[in-house]
Write an enzyme that holds these catalytic residues in place. Structure first.
Site: not given
Length: 506
Positions: A52, A129, A153
């Site tokens: 990420k 996210s 997330s």
């Protein structure tokens, strides 16, 4: 992990990439990578992993999907990235996300939105996210993906894309090299197509035992030994858990049966209960009364911490300067244009929310009250789980807290359980156009089932299960969440593996 497990992990992922992914899933541009390695070579004993974009990788961009960090390359690498490389991992790219981790749909990105590959009719949310990491795993572009989970997330994108998403106990995985959103909540976690690669890394691979002296939130080695039921003893293999399922009690939180819960997700939840009962486990109803106030408490605490963490982004001390932002405007401070231009709309909203809740006139009514609610959430979980929390003293259950008519297990109170089972999200992936017309509160509702575990720092994992016959809303897949007591991660992964075997997704 040893060579055999590495090779098995890689072979399994190769089979997934070559045989099980429908070609129609690649008919839309998912936009899940920000940076991708072109010549990644995977040895027979290795596996691929994606990272990420808020986790630092040396020599590669770490932008947090924000214009503020568009030119930033980290001079060092996050501890967890190094740990995966040491275990045979081959880095394949940085994945797209919501800016600074603030969002539930991976649409708030300076690099454009991430789209769900499961649907080719209209663009749908991939969850946020960590949406880019979930999509990379779903499409077979990585065997394992790193994400961060502050209020759901990792688990929400896993549920929306039909993969496994695991949030470890708070303080287990090092956060050194992770750009912070909310320090008391941020947790590094993993996404994969099934539970085994995650178990091989965290439990068999020993990540559960590795303390990082450079991360102040990382549990010390002494605390890890105290929290682990078996100390440093070799953990059981994944398949060795629960040889006698009749000894397992699974709780069904009645407070999670909210009006917004989609009927097909409710049906999948009920089907999982039946499957676990037939397997031999005991399934009982439990109450977590603080659930109804957990979400508003989270959206006070997380923005408050974010407003503090993002204060350094001004284009003077840190971050990129906006064009024309080097002179004072009338009545403005030096960096007002820089922050206004470089922060996205959702980030600006949460900074303002957090700044207000920390103001002298609002702190007692918002921030302090939210901290009290957080303690209630932790207390509710500790009362429900049979295993005591190794970090807190056990509190006796106050029978006066019970509602009329609630059944007692014995004179000490209601039934205590080993795990909790509930939906990961109340709905299936919404259409992007619907998300864009939602108000912020409607969007925040997606986190209603994931936030409580984050507030309490507990391990939680989302597992895909069947939901109907290829129904349009969810592509025939729903995400169910398994929660356990603090540092009971090995057994949480074990019961998640068992659930995925009882309810396989075809």
């Amino acid at each position: 992990m040893n060579t055999v497990r590495h090779r098995a992990c890689h072979a399994s992922a190769t089979l997934t990439r070559s045989l099980r992914i429908p070609s129609r899933w690649r008919t839309i541009s998912t936009n899940h990578f920000i940076h991708r390695e072109k010549d990644a070579v995977v040895p027979d004993s290795g596996f691929t992993f994606a990272v990420k974009d808020n986790i630092a990788t040396a020599g590669h961009p770490t932008t947090c999907a924000s214009a503020f960090l568009r030119d930033y390359e980290s001079p060092f690498e996050a501890t967890v990235v190094r740990q995966l490389r040491e275990r045979g991992g081959v880095f394949v790219g940085k994945t797209n996300m919501d800016e600074f981790g603030m969002g539930s749909h991976s649409l708030n990105s300076a690099h454009g939105p991430v789209l769900n590959p499961k649907f080719d009719d209209v663009p749908r949310s991939a969850g946020g996210s960590s949406g880019g990491s979930a999509v990379a795993v779903r499409l077979g572009d990585a065997d394992v993906a790193l994400g961060t989970d502050t209020g759901g997330s990792i688990r929400l994108p896993a549920a929306y894309t039909g993969v496994v998403g695991y949030k470890p106990s708070y303080g287990m995985i090092s956060r050194r090299g992770v750009v912070p959103y909310a320090n008391s909540l941020d947790t590094v976690g993993f996404l994969a197509r099934d539970v085994k690669p995650i178990y091989d890394l965290v439990i068999d691979g020993g990540l559960i035992h590795e303390h990082d002296e450079l991360d102040p939130t990382s549990l010390t080695s002494q605390s890890r030994r105290r929290c682990s039921p078996g100390g440093d003893r070799r953990p059981p293999k994944l398949e060795e858990h629960f040889r006698n399922p009749s000894e397992i009690t699974i709780g069904i939180p009645q407070d999670y049966r909210i009006a917004e819960l989609h009927p097909s997700i409710l049906a999948a939840w009920a089907a999982a209960e039946d499957a676990l009962r037939k397997w031999g486990a005991r399934v009982v109803p439990v109450r977590l009364p603080s659930t109804q106030v957990a979400l508003p408490a989270y959206y006070v605490l997380a923005p408050a911490e974010a407003s503090s963490n993002l204060a350094k982004y001004d284009g003077v001390r840190y971050g990129s300067r906006a064009e024309g932002g080097d002179t004072d405007a009338s009545g403005e401070v030096l960096y007002s244009r820089t922050r206004g231009d470089n922060f996205g709309r959702e980030v600006r909203r949460r900074i303002l929310m957090g700044t207000y809740s920390l103001s002298s006139e609002a702190m007692d009514n918002y921030f302090v009250q939210a901290q009290r609610v957080r303690r209630l959430v932790q207390r509710d979980f500790d009362r429900v789980f049979a295993r005591p929390n190794p970090l807190r003293d056990e509190e006796p259950f106050d029978l006066s807290d019970l509602e009329d008519g609630w059944e007692l297990e014995n004179k000490r109170g209601p039934a205590q359980v080993d795990f909790l089972l509930c939906p990961t999200a109340p709905t299936f992936p919404p259409r992007v156009e619907d998300v864009r017309t939602q108000g912020p509160v409607d969007s925040y509702m997606n986190d209603v089932f994931t936030v409580p575990a984050s507030l309490a720092g507990l391990p939680a994992i989302s597992v895909p299960v069947p939901a109907g016959n290829g129904m349009e809303e969810g592509g025939g897949v729903a995400g169910l969440q398994v929660l356990g007591q603090f540092w009971d991660d090995a057994r949480v992964l074990g019961i998640a593996h068992q659930l995925s075997r009882l309810m396989p997704v075809v």
